[in-house]
Design a protein around this motif. Structure first.
Motif, PDB file in Angstrom:
ATOM      1  N   ARG A   1       0.830  -1.221   0.000  1.00 49.45           N
ATOM      2  CA  ARG A   1       0.000   0.000   0.000  1.00 49.45           C
ATOM      3  C   ARG A   1       0.856   1.260   0.000  1.00 49.45           C
ATOM      4  N   ALA A   2       1.950   1.236   0.764  1.00 44.54           N
ATOM      5  CA  ALA A   2       2.778   2.435   0.884  1.00 44.54           C
ATOM      6  C   ALA A   2       3.516   2.767  -0.403  1.00 44.54           C
ATOM      7  N   LEU A   3       3.588   1.805  -1.324  1.00 43.27           N
ATOM      8  CA  LEU A   3       4.309   2.018  -2.576  1.00 43.27           C
ATOM      9  C   LEU A   3       3.374   2.353  -3.733  1.00 43.27           C
ATOM     10  N   GLN A   4       2.125   1.987  -3.626  1.00 43.60           N
ATOM     11  CA  GLN A   4       1.177   2.194  -4.713  1.00 43.60           C
ATOM     12  C   GLN A   4       0.952   3.681  -4.989  1.00 43.60           C
ATOM     13  N   ARG A   5       0.884   4.002  -6.296  1.00 46.63           N
ATOM     14  CA  ARG A   5       0.605   5.370  -6.752  1.00 46.63           C
ATOM     15  C   ARG A   5       1.605   6.379  -6.191  1.00 46.63           C
ATOM     16  N   THR A   6       2.875   5.989  -6.186  1.00 47.71           N
ATOM     17  CA  THR A   6       3.937   6.878  -5.706  1.00 47.71           C
ATOM     18  C   THR A   6       4.989   7.066  -6.793  1.00 47.71           C
ATOM     19  N   ARG A   7       5.800   8.104  -6.606  1.00 54.07           N
ATOM     20  CA  ARG A   7       6.925   8.304  -7.510  1.00 54.07           C
ATOM     21  C   ARG A   7       7.896   7.135  -7.436  1.00 54.07           C
ATOM     22  N   ALA A   8       8.045   6.561  -6.243  1.00 52.00           N
ATOM     23  CA  ALA A   8       8.963   5.436  -6.064  1.00 52.00           C
ATOM     24  C   ALA A   8       8.544   4.244  -6.908  1.00 52.00           C
ATOM     25  N   ALA A   9       7.245   3.958  -6.972  1.00 57.26           N
ATOM     26  CA  ALA A   9       6.767   2.823  -7.749  1.00 57.26           C
ATOM     27  C   ALA A   9       7.065   3.015  -9.233  1.00 57.26           C
ATOM     28  N   THR A  10       6.756   4.198  -9.742  1.00 58.80           N
ATOM     29  CA  THR A  10       7.024   4.473 -11.151  1.00 58.80           C
ATOM     30  C   THR A  10       8.515   4.428 -11.442  1.00 58.80           C
ATOM     31  N   GLU A  11       9.307   5.011 -10.555  1.00 58.05           N
ATOM     32  CA  GLU A  11      10.742   5.034 -10.794  1.00 58.05           C
ATOM     33  C   GLU A  11      11.333   3.636 -10.737  1.00 58.05           C
ATOM     34  N   ALA A  12      10.795   2.754  -9.914  1.00 56.28           N
ATOM     35  CA  ALA A  12      11.313   1.392  -9.830  1.00 56.28           C
ATOM     36  C   ALA A  12      11.212   0.689 -11.182  1.00 56.28           C
ATOM     37  N   ILE A  13      10.054   0.793 -11.832  1.00 58.19           N
ATOM     38  CA  ILE A  13       9.902   0.172 -13.144  1.00 58.19           C
ATOM     39  C   ILE A  13      10.784   0.868 -14.175  1.00 58.19           C
ATOM     40  N   HIS A  14      10.870   2.193 -14.081  1.00 57.80           N
ATOM     41  CA  HIS A  14      11.751   2.934 -14.987  1.00 57.80           C
ATOM     42  C   HIS A  14      13.194   2.458 -14.870  1.00 57.80           C
ATOM     43  N   LEU A  15      13.664   2.271 -13.660  1.00 55.31           N
ATOM     44  CA  LEU A  15      15.052   1.840 -13.468  1.00 55.31           C
ATOM     45  C   LEU A  15      15.295   0.456 -14.056  1.00 55.31           C
ATOM     46  N   LEU A  16      14.326  -0.438 -13.909  1.00 53.16           N
ATOM     47  CA  LEU A  16      14.466  -1.775 -14.481  1.00 53.16           C
ATOM     48  C   LEU A  16      14.464  -1.712 -16.006  1.00 53.16           C
ATOM     49  N   MET A  17      13.636  -0.861 -16.575  1.00 57.85           N
ATOM     50  CA  MET A  17      13.618  -0.690 -18.027  1.00 57.85           C
ATOM     51  C   MET A  17      14.928  -0.061 -18.510  1.00 57.85           C
ATOM     52  N   ARG A  18      15.362   0.963 -17.824  1.00 51.04           N
ATOM     53  CA  ARG A  18      16.585   1.663 -18.237  1.00 51.04           C
ATOM     54  C   ARG A  18      17.789   0.733 -18.195  1.00 51.04           C
ATOM     55  N   HIS A  19      17.856  -0.093 -17.169  1.00 53.15           N
ATOM     56  CA  HIS A  19      18.981  -1.032 -17.069  1.00 53.15           C
ATOM     57  C   HIS A  19      18.953  -2.019 -18.234  1.00 53.15           C
ATOM     58  N   ALA A  20      17.763  -2.534 -18.565  1.00 55.54           N
ATOM     59  CA  ALA A  20      17.668  -3.508 -19.647  1.00 55.54           C
ATOM     60  C   ALA A  20      18.038  -2.895 -20.994  1.00 55.54           C
ATOM     61  N   PHE A  21      17.522  -1.710 -21.282  1.00 53.61           N
ATOM     62  CA  PHE A  21      17.776  -1.085 -22.583  1.00 53.61           C
ATOM     63  C   PHE A  21      19.155  -0.429 -22.656  1.00 53.61           C
ATOM     64  N   ASP A  22      19.468   0.422 -21.684  1.00 55.10           N
ATOM     65  CA  ASP A  22      20.660   1.260 -21.805  1.00 55.10           C
ATOM     66  C   ASP A  22      21.939   0.552 -21.364  1.00 55.10           C
ATOM     67  N   ASP A  23      21.851  -0.268 -20.333  1.00 51.80           N
ATOM     68  CA  ASP A  23      23.053  -0.943 -19.830  1.00 51.80           C
ATOM     69  C   ASP A  23      23.299  -2.275 -20.523  1.00 51.80           C
ATOM     70  N   LEU A  24      22.225  -3.039 -20.761  1.00 50.10           N
ATOM     71  CA  LEU A  24      22.383  -4.382 -21.308  1.00 50.10           C
ATOM     72  C   LEU A  24      22.114  -4.470 -22.806  1.00 50.10           C
ATOM     73  N   GLY A  25      21.507  -3.449 -23.379  1.00 49.78           N
ATOM     74  CA  GLY A  25      21.291  -3.424 -24.822  1.00 49.78           C
ATOM     75  C   GLY A  25      20.178  -4.321 -25.322  1.00 49.78           C
ATOM     76  N   TYR A  26      19.150  -4.539 -24.493  1.00 45.58           N
ATOM     77  CA  TYR A  26      18.033  -5.378 -24.923  1.00 45.58           C
ATOM     78  C   TYR A  26      17.156  -4.634 -25.930  1.00 45.58           C
ATOM     79  N   ARG A  27      16.445  -5.420 -26.748  1.00 48.92           N
ATOM     80  CA  ARG A  27      15.614  -4.862 -27.822  1.00 48.92           C
ATOM     81  C   ARG A  27      14.138  -4.819 -27.457  1.00 48.92           C
TER      82      ARG A  27
END
Length: 237
Positions: free
Chosen positions: A128-154
């Motif tokens: 509950r404390a994470l839902q609809r927060t900047r932290a929740a959105t940023e968590a998914i963003h960080l996972l996406m950024r790592h996959a695309f920018d660091d690892l070069g996934y398509r």
């Protein structure tokens, strides 16, 4: 862009210089509002408190198991994630709000295919404390950024039960493109699950990344923490 081979058959566009990508590892991803860290048993009690309270059964409706009623039950569930070589699972630790400094959710890389540069984020569970927060959105963003920018996934995938409307809304808000529905895809908690597929691909990512960064920019929030522009508005544009 498609092409035609010497036999007159349509074929996909060439991917010059393509090589298999590195497999994701349990790494620490540091954001402004959240830390995404490799899951460890040191966080299990915090996750139990964040996601397994008496009023939290609905958080588990679309998961493989119902809400664990005891810490040992959750322990076994999460330990199975760590023992599964097909998963790389992270604890999500917000840096602000009531849950600051404690694990308030989890997410995993799964369906990892380095040969094709494809990975999925799944098993996403926000307390509950994470839902609809900047932290929740940023968590998914960080996972996406790592996959695309660091690892070069398509290709980065998001999947959910077709009846899980909050997850469907989250995918669209984050900039994922809906691709279709797999009927009778799974049996979950004894029920049929049709699964909706979403993706962001490498050519989408620059615009999606910019939208995320614009939304997460401190200037997008007023002194009370209210957003000035919605993320869905930014990703849609």
């Amino acid at each position: 862009m498609s092409a035609t081979n010497e036999y007159g058959q349509g074929v996909g566009a060439a991917v010059p210089g393509w090589e298999p990508r590195p497999r994701p590892e349990p790494v620490l991803l540091q954001g402004r509002h959240v830390t995404v860290e490799p899951l460890s048993s040191a966080r299990y009690a915090e996750l139990f408190a964040a996601t397994c309270g008496d009023g939290d059964a609905d958080l588990w409706t679309y998961r493989p198991i119902p809400r664990p009623g005891t810490l040992p039950e959750l322990w076994m569930h999460l330990a199975a994630h760590l023992d599964d070589p097909a998963l790389v699972t992270f604890a999500l630790v917000p840096l602000e709000g009531d849950a600051a400094g404690t694990a308030a959710g989890i997410a995993s890389y799964l369906r990892i295919e380095p040969a094709h540069g494809q990975v999925e984020v799944g098993g996403v569970l926000f307390g509950r404390a994470l839902q609809r927060t900047r932290a929740a959105t940023e968590a998914i963003h960080l996972l996406m950024r790592h996959a695309f920018d660091d690892l070069g996934y398509r290709r980065f995938e998001w999947k959910c039960d077709s009846r899980n409307e909050p997850s469907r809304r989250a995918a669209r808000r984050l900039g994922f493109v809906e691709e279709g529905r797999f009927r009778n895809h799974m049996v979950t908690q004894g029920r049929n699950r049709d699964t909706d597929w979403f993706s962001v691909i490498d050519t989408d990512w620059p615009a999606v990344r910019t939208a995320h960064e614009q939304w997460l920019d401190p200037a997008n929030f007023d002194a009370a923490g209210r957003q000035r522009r919605r993320l869905g508005e930014l990703t849609a544009s």
